[in-house]
Design an enzyme around this catalytic site. Structure first.
Site, PDB file in Angstrom:
ATOM      1  N   ASP A  10       0.855  -1.188   0.000  1.00  0.00           N
ATOM      2  CA  ASP A  10       0.000   0.000   0.000  1.00  0.00           C
ATOM      3  C   ASP A  10       0.884   1.228   0.000  1.00  0.00           C
ATOM      4  OD1 ASP A  10      -0.088   1.227   3.043  1.00  0.00           O
ATOM      5  OD2 ASP A  10       0.077  -0.965   3.094  1.00  0.00           O
ATOM      6  N   ASP A  99      -9.125   3.283   7.002  1.00  0.00           N
ATOM      7  CA  ASP A  99      -7.898   3.276   7.807  1.00  0.00           C
ATOM      8  C   ASP A  99      -8.226   3.949   9.134  1.00  0.00           C
ATOM      9  OD1 ASP A  99      -5.415   3.683   8.962  1.00  0.00           O
ATOM     10  OD2 ASP A  99      -4.430   4.303   7.108  1.00  0.00           O
ATOM     11  N   GLU A 101      -7.016   4.211  12.966  1.00  0.00           N
ATOM     12  CA  GLU A 101      -5.870   3.901  13.821  1.00  0.00           C
ATOM     13  C   GLU A 101      -5.548   5.087  14.713  1.00  0.00           C
ATOM     14  OE1 GLU A 101      -2.009   4.087  11.753  1.00  0.00           O
ATOM     15  OE2 GLU A 101      -3.200   4.081   9.890  1.00  0.00           O
TER      16      GLU A 101
END
Length: 501
Positions: A10, A99, A101
């Site tokens: 990625d 995503d 986090e």
């Protein structure tokens, strides 16, 4: 580099120039590219990275970095889709990624906005709701729930390891200090394993290095339909294997609304994200389903399967997104979802007075109406009247005699109601009411002056009793209706005159 699975990478704007052919030659077969962050940032290199990975043959997808205290999950999902985060079941587009986090801006204030602590100054419940808001919006916009990228320690700390996210594929980030094939623990309340493991941020691939936990064929299926599709097909096959028999081919995807199917000796299994996997048995119901266009037709995908039998008189049915197919020994009909089916349900389906349908739903009637015929009557619907049944009997016969919905009655606006004086019944229509008793039969009482005077005399409970004729008018404009106790006659000059017997 783990010794199992399919390798991938990625990248983001931090890798402006990626030699995609080199990455392919090193073994990478899939790539994720950062598309957006919050609702304020897009990756300037997204298009070149997204297309560059595809040009060398990689399966690629897009990810969104969430800043949940900046705006709502739905807002950021829309921003993501508008800037590259879409999905299609073309076989080379990975599902979109959230995503989610630790806060990279922890403790910082930028342009007057304070980003908060590592959990974005949000409670576990607020963060959980934010993810659901993002996920549900992505599902409605793309047909796929997003993959959740996270790491176990942050997820457990900030969201307190909640349940309820097992339908979201998991991409886990964990960087072991030595070579291993073990990513370590996952958030166990929602997941028992991961789909993708990000095992390194320092090579061997550009950006971050990842591995798909499966073979290349399963990665392709994941791109087309999701990691759960194989399991869904397997569960349905286990429940129906005695009659499905052997498969005649692999699971094939790319159907309408991102669906998949598999053909067997005895029928098929069909799946979509909205309906799940359900089997359709060879026979009359499947034949009718195919004649209507299968999943491309008005019925859509099956939502139960296989067909359910043991109904009244040995009947069977199967439910689809757009309604039901109903079979009896005398025929098979479709009961489309909508107001007519809702009325049929309220009246007890085949166990009620209407019995089984004997025709399909036919539209194009006056005032944009629709009708479906049953063993025990008809259900009529129009936008102005709603859906009501005219059941077999004297009231229905008079309704038909007067031209049905095309006549002065118009459409029904109630069901038939009984329990009047001496066992009488009535039903309201747009133009008045139909009244029945065993001694007078069924006759129509249209709205107007004669009905108004009858109402002032307490309808059938008064001295006039039940009507034993319809209201009828002469060429001179005089109108009359006869009742058990007398007659009501209206003229333009005198109004309603009352005559007792």
């Amino acid at each position: 580099m783990p010794t199992f699975g399919v390798q991938g990478l990625d990248v983001s704007g931090h890798q402006p120039s990626v030699d995609w052919q080199q990455q392919w030659n090193m073994g990478a077969r899939f790539a994720y590219v950062k598309a957006s962050e919050g609702n304020y940032f897009t990756n300037d290199y997204f298009n070149s990275q997204y297309q560059g990975s595809r040009n060398v043959g990689m399966i690629r997808g897009a990810y969104h970095f969430a800043v949940p205290n900046w705006s709502s999950g739905a807002d950021q999902a829309r921003f993501f889709v508008q800037n590259g985060g879409g999905w299609s079941a073309d076989g080379y587009t990975m599902p979109p990624v959230l995503d989610f986090e630790f806060n990279p801006y922890e403790g910082r204030t930028i342009n007057g906005f304070y980003f908060g602590n590592t959990c974005y100054n949000m409670s576990p419940g607020q963060l959980q709701s934010w993810v659901m808001d993002f996920g549900n919006t992505m599902l409605s916009l793309t047909g796929r729930l997003p993959v959740i990228y996270t790491n176990t320690s942050w997820w457990n700390q900030c969201l307190t390891n909640p349940s309820g996210f097992g339908d979201y594929p998991l991409w886990i980030a964990a960087y072991p200090s030595s070579a291993t094939n073990n990513a370590g623990p996952v958030p166990t309340a929602s997941w028992s394993s991961y789909s993708i493991w990000q095992y390194s941020s320092t090579g061997p691939f550009a950006g971050d290095s990842n591995v798909w936990d499966g073979d290349y064929a399963s990665l392709q299926r994941f791109a087309r339909a999701g990691s759960g599709v194989d399991e869904a097909f397997s569960r349905e096959y286990q429940a129906s294997s005695t009659w499905l028999g052997n498969a005649w081919g692999p699971i094939a995807c790319g159907l309408v609304n991102n669906g998949c199917y598999q053909i067997y000796q005895g029928g098929s299994i069909q799946w979509s994200p909205a309906s799940g996997a359900h089997s359709v048995r060879d026979g009359a119901i499947r034949g009718t389903y195919q004649r209507t266009g299968s999943e491309n037709g008005p019925l859509g995908y099956p939502v139960v399967g296989p067909e359910i039998c043991g109904l009244k008189g040995g009947g069977c049915y199967q439910m689809f997104q757009g309604g039901a197919i109903i079979w009896t020994g005398t025929g098979i009909q479709i009961s489309p979802a909508g107001p007519i089916r809702d009325r049929y349900a309220a009246m007890g389906f085949e166990n009620g007075v209407l019995g089984y349908p004997t025709s399909g739903q036919v539209c194009g009637y006056v005032a944009s109406g629709c009708v479906q015929t049953f063993q025990g009557g008809d259900i009529y619907w129009s936008p102005s009247s709603g859906a009501y049944a005219v059941t077999a009997g004297a009231i229905r016969a008079s309704f038909q005699r007067l031209g049905s919905e095309n006549g002065q009655t118009g459409y029904p606006v109630s069901n038939e109601v009984c329990g009047l004086k001496n066992g009488g019944c009535y039903q309201f229509f747009q133009g008045g009411s139909m009244i029945w008793s065993s001694t007078t039969g069924a006759h129509f009482s249209p709205f107007g002056s004669i009905r108004y005077v009858w109402a002032t005399q307490n309808f059938e409970n008064g001295w006039l009793g039940y009507p034993y004729t319809d209201e009828y008018c002469s060429s001179s404009g005089e109108c009359r209706q006869d009742f058990q106790g007398g007659s009501l006659i209206w003229t333009p000059t005198t109004g309603v005159n009352v005559y007792r017997r």
